[in-house]
Design a protein around this motif. Structure first.
Motif, PDB file in Angstrom:
ATOM      1  N   GLU A   1     -11.671   7.865  -2.936  1.00 24.87           N
ATOM      2  CA  GLU A   1     -11.192   7.121  -1.843  1.00 24.87           C
ATOM      3  C   GLU A   1     -11.877   5.743  -1.826  1.00 24.87           C
ATOM      4  OE1 GLU A   1     -12.891   9.632   1.116  1.00 24.87           O
ATOM      5  OE2 GLU A   1     -11.329  11.132   0.917  1.00 24.87           O
ATOM      6  N   GLU A   2     -12.872   5.297  -2.329  1.00 25.15           N
ATOM      7  CA  GLU A   2     -13.670   4.072  -2.472  1.00 25.15           C
ATOM      8  C   GLU A   2     -12.938   3.294  -3.342  1.00 25.15           C
ATOM      9  OE1 GLU A   2     -17.898   2.048  -3.383  1.00 25.15           O
ATOM     10  OE2 GLU A   2     -17.793   3.924  -2.509  1.00 25.15           O
TER      11      GLU A   2
ATOM     12  N   PHE B   1       0.666  -1.175   0.057  1.00 23.34           N
ATOM     13  CA  PHE B   1       0.019   0.081   0.166  1.00 23.34           C
ATOM     14  C   PHE B   1       0.819   1.236  -0.028  1.00 23.34           C
ATOM     15  CE2 PHE B   1      -2.363   3.407   1.931  1.00 23.34           C
ATOM     16  CZ  PHE B   1      -3.497   3.212   1.250  1.00 23.34           C
TER      17      PHE B   1
ATOM     18  N   ILE C   1      -8.235  -3.943  -1.320  1.00 21.41           N
ATOM     19  CA  ILE C   1      -8.753  -4.986  -0.787  1.00 21.41           C
ATOM     20  C   ILE C   1      -8.820  -6.041  -1.655  1.00 21.41           C
ATOM     21  CG2 ILE C   1     -11.101  -5.622  -0.028  1.00 21.41           C
ATOM     22  CD1 ILE C   1     -11.513  -2.970   1.310  1.00 21.41           C
TER      23      ILE C   1
ATOM     24  N   ALA D   1       0.044   3.117  -3.458  1.00 15.38           N
ATOM     25  CA  ALA D   1      -0.885   4.039  -3.088  1.00 15.38           C
ATOM     26  C   ALA D   1      -1.033   5.064  -3.897  1.00 15.38           C
ATOM     27  CB  ALA D   1      -1.269   3.989  -1.718  1.00 15.38           C
TER      28      ALA D   1
ATOM     29  N   GLN E   1      -9.531   2.036  -2.166  1.00 14.83           N
ATOM     30  CA  GLN E   1      -9.584   1.158  -0.980  1.00 14.83           C
ATOM     31  C   GLN E   1      -9.904  -0.247  -1.599  1.00 14.83           C
ATOM     32  OE1 GLN E   1     -12.026   2.691   2.181  1.00 14.83           O
ATOM     33  NE2 GLN E   1     -12.452   0.462   2.727  1.00 14.83           N
ATOM     34  N   ASP E   2     -10.857  -0.218  -2.667  1.00 14.05           N
ATOM     35  CA  ASP E   2     -11.293  -1.494  -2.984  1.00 14.05           C
ATOM     36  C   ASP E   2     -10.056  -1.940  -4.148  1.00 14.05           C
ATOM     37  OD1 ASP E   2     -13.666  -1.071  -1.867  1.00 14.05           O
ATOM     38  OD2 ASP E   2     -14.924  -0.574  -3.505  1.00 14.05           O
TER      39      ASP E   2
ATOM     40  N   CYS F   1      -7.895  -0.887 -10.708  1.00 15.15           N
ATOM     41  CA  CYS F   1      -8.444   0.425 -10.267  1.00 15.15           C
ATOM     42  C   CYS F   1      -9.500   1.016 -11.407  1.00 15.15           C
ATOM     43  CB  CYS F   1      -7.256   1.509  -9.995  1.00 15.15           C
ATOM     44  SG  CYS F   1      -7.665   2.964  -9.650  1.00 15.15           S
TER      45      CYS F   1
ATOM     46  N   THR G   1      -3.779   6.146  -6.457  1.00 17.09           N
ATOM     47  CA  THR G   1      -4.664   7.635  -6.210  1.00 17.09           C
ATOM     48  C   THR G   1      -4.542   8.556  -7.100  1.00 17.09           C
ATOM     49  OG1 THR G   1      -4.238   7.061  -3.686  1.00 17.09           O
ATOM     50  CG2 THR G   1      -5.121   9.302  -4.280  1.00 17.09           C
TER      51      THR G   1
END
Length: 186
Positions: A50-51, A28, A58, A32, A54-55, A82, A36
Motif C-alpha cells: 500500500e505504501e 490513479f 505521490i 493504480a 501510494q508513494d 514503483c 498495484t
C-alpha cells in the motif's frame, strides 16, 4: 472530471504540471490496478504494498514537471518508480532486520563475553588495589569520582574540600595509577 477520462496520459501529465487537480485522480484510476499488481509481485508485505503504490503516485504528482514521456502512456514511468520504491522498502527491511544467531554462535559469543568480563574484573581488581594504596583522602576521592562516577562538585561537598582540590587529587592519583600501569607492563 468526466471530460478528463478520454484524454491521453500526456495531456493529463501536462494538466498536473499546470496544477489541474482533476488530472491525478484520473491517472490513479487508470493505472493504480496495474501498479498495484506489479507492487504485489515485488513488495515484502501488504503494508509495504500500500505504501509503495501510494508513494508511486505521490512521486508522480511531485515530479510531474520533470517527467518526459517517450510513449503515450505513463505506465512505464510508474512501474519503474514503483520498482525503485519497492527496492528502497526492501533495503529498509534489511537494515531493520535482526537475525537470530544459531545456538552454537551464541554459546561461543557468551564464552568470549565471559572471558572478557573476567579480564575486565581482573583489571578492575588490580586498579582497585592500586587505589587502596593511596593516601586515605586520595583513595576516597578516587572511589567517589573515578569508581562511582560522582561529579567533582558533589565529591568536594561530601568531603569538605574545594572543587579545585578534588580535581587536583584526581589528576595526581590518575598520574600515579598510570605510572603503576606502565611499570607493571614493563
Amino acid at each position: 472530471m468526466d471530460d478528463h477520462i478520454d484524454v491521453g496520459d500526456d495531456a493529463l501529465l501536462a494538466g498536473l504540471v499546470r496544477g489541474d487537480r482533476a488530472a491525478l485522480p484520473v491517472l490513479f484510476d487508470r493505472h493504480a490496478p496495474t501498479v498495484t499488481r506489479y507492487a504485489w509481485a515485488i513488495a515484502q508485505n501488504r503494508q509495504d504494498l500500500e505504501e509503495i503504490v501510494q508513494d508511486t503516485f505521490i512521486t508522480l504528482w511531485r515530479k510531474s514537471a520533470e517527467i518526459v514521456l517517450y510513449e503515450a502512456s505513463l505506465l512505464p514511468w510508474l512501474l519503474t518508480t514503483c520498482r525503485y520504491l519497492a527496492a528502497n522498502a526492501g533495503r529498509r527491511h534489511l537494515r531493520n532486520l535482526a537475525e537470530e544467531l544459531p545456538d552454537e554462535f551464541r554459546l561461543e559469543r557468551s564464552t568470549h563475553a565471559q572471558r572478557d568480563a573476567e579480564a575486565a574484573r581482573e583489571q578492575l581488581r588490580w586498579v582497585l588495589e592500586e587505589i587502596g594504596r593511596l593516601e586515605p583522602i586520595d583513595r576516597r576521592v578516587c572511589e567517589l569520582c573515578l569508581v562511582d562516577g560522582v561529579p567533582y562538585g558533589e565529591a568536594a561537598e561530601s568531603l569538605g574540600l574545594s572543587v579545585g582540590a578534588v580535581k587536583q587529587r584526581v589528576l595526581r592519583s590518575r598520574a600515579r595509577l598510570r605510572k603503576a600501569v606502565t611499570a607493571d607492563e614493563n
